[in-house]
Design an enzyme around this catalytic site. Structure first.
Site, mmCIF file in Angstrom:
data_model
loop_
_atom_site.group_PDB
_atom_site.id
_atom_site.type_symbol
_atom_site.label_atom_id
_atom_site.label_comp_id
_atom_site.label_asym_id
_atom_site.label_seq_id
_atom_site.Cartn_x
_atom_site.Cartn_y
_atom_site.Cartn_z
ATOM 1 N N HIS A 1 0.851 -1.193 0.000
ATOM 2 C CA HIS A 1 0.000 0.000 0.000
ATOM 3 C C HIS A 1 0.886 1.242 0.000
ATOM 4 O O HIS A 1 1.798 1.344 0.812
ATOM 5 C CB HIS A 1 -0.887 0.028 1.257
ATOM 6 N N TYR B 1 -9.297 5.185 7.964
ATOM 7 C CA TYR B 1 -9.433 5.471 9.388
ATOM 8 C C TYR B 1 -10.483 6.574 9.490
ATOM 9 O O TYR B 1 -10.314 7.634 8.882
ATOM 10 C CB TYR B 1 -8.121 5.996 9.979
ATOM 11 N N PRO C 1 -3.911 0.030 18.847
ATOM 12 C CA PRO C 1 -3.662 -0.399 17.464
ATOM 13 C C PRO C 1 -3.804 0.699 16.398
ATOM 14 O O PRO C 1 -3.489 0.472 15.238
ATOM 15 C CB PRO C 1 -4.711 -1.498 17.240
ATOM 16 N N LYS D 1 1.295 -0.226 15.043
ATOM 17 C CA LYS D 1 2.705 -0.285 15.428
ATOM 18 C C LYS D 1 3.118 -1.492 16.277
ATOM 19 O O LYS D 1 4.312 -1.791 16.375
ATOM 20 C CB LYS D 1 3.090 0.987 16.220
ATOM 21 N N TYR E 1 4.011 6.650 9.977
ATOM 22 C CA TYR E 1 3.192 5.502 9.589
ATOM 23 C C TYR E 1 4.030 4.427 8.899
ATOM 24 O O TYR E 1 3.844 3.238 9.159
ATOM 25 C CB TYR E 1 2.033 5.957 8.686
HETATM 26 P P1 RFL Z 1 2.181 -11.958 21.528
HETATM 27 O O1 RFL Z 1 1.733 -12.040 20.095
HETATM 28 O O2 RFL Z 1 1.198 -11.615 22.555
HETATM 29 O O3 RFL Z 1 2.856 -13.351 21.865
HETATM 30 C C1 RFL Z 1 3.207 -13.709 23.188
HETATM 31 C C2 RFL Z 1 3.215 -15.203 23.304
HETATM 32 O O4 RFL Z 1 3.598 -15.542 24.639
HETATM 33 C C3 RFL Z 1 2.792 -16.596 25.084
HETATM 34 N N1 RFL Z 1 2.765 -16.650 26.554
HETATM 35 C C4 RFL Z 1 3.419 -17.569 27.276
HETATM 36 N N2 RFL Z 1 4.248 -18.556 26.915
HETATM 37 C C5 RFL Z 1 4.729 -19.352 27.893
HETATM 38 N N3 RFL Z 1 4.404 -19.211 29.211
HETATM 39 C C6 RFL Z 1 3.561 -18.233 29.609
HETATM 40 N N4 RFL Z 1 3.218 -18.119 30.895
HETATM 41 C C7 RFL Z 1 3.049 -17.349 28.615
HETATM 42 N N5 RFL Z 1 2.202 -16.295 28.661
HETATM 43 C C8 RFL Z 1 2.048 -15.876 27.400
HETATM 44 C C9 RFL Z 1 1.437 -16.312 24.476
HETATM 45 O O5 RFL Z 1 0.639 -17.506 24.419
HETATM 46 C C10 RFL Z 1 1.840 -15.812 23.085
HETATM 47 O O6 RFL Z 1 1.891 -16.854 22.137
HETATM 48 O O7 RFL Z 1 3.391 -10.917 21.668
HETATM 49 P P2 RFL Z 1 4.578 -10.517 20.666
HETATM 50 O O8 RFL Z 1 5.210 -11.736 20.062
HETATM 51 O O9 RFL Z 1 5.399 -9.524 21.392
HETATM 52 O O10 RFL Z 1 3.852 -9.801 19.421
HETATM 53 C C11 RFL Z 1 3.188 -8.571 19.594
HETATM 54 C C12 RFL Z 1 1.998 -8.452 18.640
HETATM 55 O O11 RFL Z 1 1.228 -9.620 18.750
HETATM 56 C C13 RFL Z 1 1.131 -7.217 18.935
HETATM 57 O O12 RFL Z 1 1.941 -6.109 19.231
HETATM 58 C C14 RFL Z 1 0.241 -6.836 17.726
HETATM 59 O O13 RFL Z 1 -0.705 -7.832 17.475
HETATM 60 C C15 RFL Z 1 -0.493 -5.518 17.994
HETATM 61 N N6 RFL Z 1 -1.427 -5.145 16.924
HETATM 62 C C16 RFL Z 1 -0.976 -4.566 15.752
HETATM 63 N N7 RFL Z 1 0.347 -4.408 15.532
HETATM 64 C C17 RFL Z 1 0.795 -3.901 14.346
HETATM 65 O O14 RFL Z 1 2.023 -3.754 14.180
HETATM 66 N N8 RFL Z 1 -0.052 -3.543 13.321
HETATM 67 C C18 RFL Z 1 -1.397 -3.674 13.451
HETATM 68 O O15 RFL Z 1 -2.111 -3.410 12.483
HETATM 69 C C19 RFL Z 1 -1.914 -4.184 14.710
HETATM 70 N N9 RFL Z 1 -3.225 -4.353 14.887
HETATM 71 C C20 RFL Z 1 -2.812 -5.351 17.086
HETATM 72 C C21 RFL Z 1 -3.687 -4.926 16.039
HETATM 73 C C22 RFL Z 1 -3.325 -5.953 18.232
HETATM 74 C C23 RFL Z 1 -4.685 -6.142 18.355
HETATM 75 N N10 RFL Z 1 -5.135 -6.797 19.542
HETATM 76 C C24 RFL Z 1 -6.130 -7.773 19.571
HETATM 77 C C25 RFL Z 1 -4.416 -6.620 20.779
HETATM 78 C C26 RFL Z 1 -5.039 -5.089 16.146
HETATM 79 C C27 RFL Z 1 -5.555 -5.675 17.317
HETATM 80 C C28 RFL Z 1 -7.060 -5.791 17.396
HETATM 81 C C1 PHB Z 2 -5.756 -4.509 10.868
HETATM 82 O O1 PHB Z 2 -5.809 -4.759 9.643
HETATM 83 O O2 PHB Z 2 -6.078 -5.354 11.714
HETATM 84 C C2 PHB Z 2 -5.284 -3.175 11.314
HETATM 85 C C3 PHB Z 2 -4.840 -2.264 10.374
HETATM 86 C C4 PHB Z 2 -4.407 -1.010 10.778
HETATM 87 C C5 PHB Z 2 -4.433 -0.674 12.121
HETATM 88 C C6 PHB Z 2 -4.858 -1.607 13.067
HETATM 89 C C7 PHB Z 2 -5.298 -2.863 12.659
HETATM 90 O O3 PHB Z 2 -4.026 0.558 12.507
#
Ligand code: RFL
Ligand code: PHB
Length: 392
Positions: A75, A203, A295, A299, A387
């Site tokens: 994109h 957005y 989110p 980032k 971004y």
């Molecule tokens: P994770 O993915 O939470 O993985 C952590 C892992 O640790 C495990 N764990 C354990 N393992 C052993 N013993 C224990 N006691 C444990 N406790 C926990 C868990 O089971 C898991 O498998 O962290 P990590 O690897 O640091 O990754 C971070 C990302 O997942 C997170 O920052 C992103 O998903 C955030 N996020 C977004 N980030 C972006 O860069 N771009 C986006 O567009 C974006 N959109 C989002 C998001 C997060 C969202 N939610 C639901 C929080 C959109 C949403 C809705």
């Molecule tokens: C997503 O596709 O889940 C998404 C995209 C952009 C954001 C957050 C989540 O800022």
């Protein structure tokens, strides 16, 4: 008690733990990864969708970017809707870079496949994982699996266990500073197999609340609406979701919006959180274990990847050159980038959401800020360069 030995014990098999493991394996450094849950559970979590160029480059370096390049959607801009206007941020023009739309679930799937192909050990369903003795030069991780106690002796522990994991919590209170802001709303997200409303993300700022139109492919949409913190999934039928989404989008977008049944629906609270420092002796905190961003700036995953980059470089210097300079600099380098993303995500969140206590005044200030944004080349450059991701 079963004993294991590795160079780096990694707690957490999310994107941070898996990517670190993969980069280390490429360099010949041995790691064991543990997770509390199983593979299917991890692959069932729907999260990030937008990858910065630096994240794509790091995945290439780890040798896991082939499918991403085949199936990901590059994109070169995104849109912001407000006051019934639809305006575009041309990130390619203002920052000279693109982002890649490719789901976190797919990144995780690719990393898991590469780890399996390399024959490296991941222990799923590991209970009670605890980092231990990391203030000595003989750290280890203890855990239980199928009722048997295990211990992994190692040189270093990477705490990649997310916000609720045991690594950060194992640090004594006096040794860690925590900064937090909890926002008074959440995001309700759905996945639906309908073509996205637009080729680019939208957005939306609206007096009734924020909305985001994102996607996973040309046939799968990922849409969000701001909701109350105490809302329940059951309160949000598909019909109610589409009705709210449509009210929050500008008229010109409605003609291309396709509705359809959702097959995933979840509510996420929004918070900003940073723990400092990110290193305690031989324990390193990585990704969501050390920091959370709302989110809105896309980032979170990208920050986990830049942390992994700094830690991997430090470990490579330690094992390859016998120098600890990179490991010693890890926390400061990672935090300098983390705080800038925390600021950007906070700013995007503040500019685009309805805050319960700021009323109509707050809404007008947001509209003035957005109007300014789209009338200023300097402001466009600022939003675009944040971004696409600051360099690491
Ligand atoms: P994770 O993915 O939470 O993985 C952590 C892992 O640790 C495990 N764990 C354990 N393992 C052993 N013993 C224990 N006691 C444990 N406790 C926990 C868990 O089971 C898991 O498998 O962290 P990590 O690897 O640091 O990754 C971070 C990302 O997942 C997170 O920052 C992103 O998903 C955030 N996020 C977004 N980030 C972006 O860069 N771009 C986006 O567009 C974006 N959109 C989002 C998001 C997060 C969202 N939610 C639901 C929080 C959109 C949403 C809705
Ligand atoms: C997503 O596709 O889940 C998404 C995209 C952009 C954001 C957050 C989540 O800022």
């Amino acid at each position: 008690m079963t004993r294991h030995r590795t160079q780096v014990a990694i707690i957490g098999s999310g994107p941070a733990g898996l990517l670190l493991g993969q980069l280390l394996a490429k360099f010949g450094i041995d790691a064991i990864i543990l997770d509390r849950v199983d593979k299917d559970y991890i692959l069932g979590r729907v999260r990030a969708g937008v990858l910065e160029g630096g994240t794509v480059a790091t995945l290439e370096k780890a040798g896991v970017a082939d499918r991403l390049h085949r199936e990901g959607l590059p994109h070169d801009g995104f849109a912001i809707a407000f006051d019934n206007r639809l305006e575009r941020v041309d990130i390619e023009k203002y920052a000279g870079k693109k982002v890649m739309v490719y789901g976190q679930t797919e990144v995780t799937r690719d990393l898991m496949a590469a780890r399996e192909a390399a024959g490296a050990l991941t222990v799923y369903d590991a209970a009670d994982a605890q980092p231990r003795d990391y203030d000595t030069d003989r750290p280890f991780v203890s855990f239980t699996k199928d009722g048997v106690e295990h211990r992994i002796d190692c040189d270093f522990i990477a705490g990649c266990d997310g916000f609720h994991g045991p690594s950060r919590k194992s640090v004594p209170d006096g040794a860690i500073a925590e900064y937090e802001r909890v926002y008074p709303f959440g995001w309700l997200g759905i996945l639906a197999d309908v073509p996205p409303v637009s080729d680019e993300l939208i957005y939306a700022n609206h007096p009734e609340g924020f909305a985001l139109c994102s996607m996973r492919s040309k046939t799968r949409s990922r849409y969000y609406v701001q909701c109350a913190l105490d809302d329940k999934i059951e309160d949000w039928s598909d019909a109610r979701f589409w009705e709210h989404l449509k009210r929050r989008l500008p008229e010109e977008s409605l003609a291309t919006l396709t509705e359809g049944p959702s097959f995933e629906k979840s509510i996420a609270p929004l918070r900003s959180f940073v723990a400092e420092p990110m290193r305690f002796g031989r324990l390193f905190l990585v990704g969501d274990a050390a920091h959370i961003v709302p989110p809105t700036g896309a980032k979170g995953l990208n920050l986990a990847v830049s942390d992994v980059h700094y830690l991997y470089s430090g470990l490579q210097e330690h094992y390859g050159e016998g120098s600890d300079a990179g490991l010693d600099a890890y926390s400061a380098k990672a935090l300098a980038r983390v705080w800038k993303s925390v600021r950007f995500s906070w700013w995007m969140t503040t500019m685009l959401h309805r805050f319960p206590d700021t009323e109509a005044f707050g809404q007008r200030i947001q509209e003035a800020e957005l109007d300014y944004l789209f009338s200023s080349e300097a402001a466009m450059t600022t939003i675009a360069e944040n971004y696409v991701g600051l360099p690491f």
